[in-house]
Write a protein that holds these residues in place. Sequence first.
Motif, short mmCIF file in Angstrom:
data_model
loop_
_atom_site.label_atom_id
_atom_site.label_comp_id
_atom_site.label_asym_id
_atom_site.label_seq_id
_atom_site.Cartn_x
_atom_site.Cartn_y
_atom_site.Cartn_z
N SER A 85 0.82 -1.21 0.00
CA SER A 85 0.00 0.00 0.00
C SER A 85 0.86 1.26 0.00
O SER A 85 0.38 2.33 -0.36
CB SER A 85 -0.95 0.01 1.20
N PRO A 116 1.82 2.89 -4.73
CA PRO A 116 1.53 4.28 -5.12
C PRO A 116 2.81 5.09 -5.35
O PRO A 116 2.87 5.91 -6.27
CB PRO A 116 0.74 4.85 -3.95
N GLU A 150 3.76 6.86 -8.86
CA GLU A 150 3.97 8.30 -8.92
C GLU A 150 5.35 8.63 -9.49
O GLU A 150 5.48 9.53 -10.32
CB GLU A 150 3.82 8.93 -7.53
#
Length: 97
Positions: free
Chosen positions: A5, A9, A13
């Motif tokens: 988690s 991301p 990014e």
Amino acid sequence: MAVLSAVLPYSLESAALRRLPTRTAGVLAGLEPASAGLAGALVLDEHLSAAQWAALACVGTASAGAVARPGARRGRDRDRGAPHLSEGARKRTGTEA
């Protein structure tokens, strides 16, 4: 699960930022805290003070100004694509037109 988690991301990014122009990446990075505050107010029903709402508005206005400013090639000679030199600098460097 906790590692994924955070890692997923962040890696997505990083991959996206490598593909974006510098100016766009800067605007998006500046909007991250404002969007987090707005999401907290709308989704999590957090209560923001007047100063926090004003800060969100300032960040949004600054980002809009950075995107919508006239003269996308500021500091450049639009006809030749050369760096802009003052008349005196052109005389000193021998680059007079």
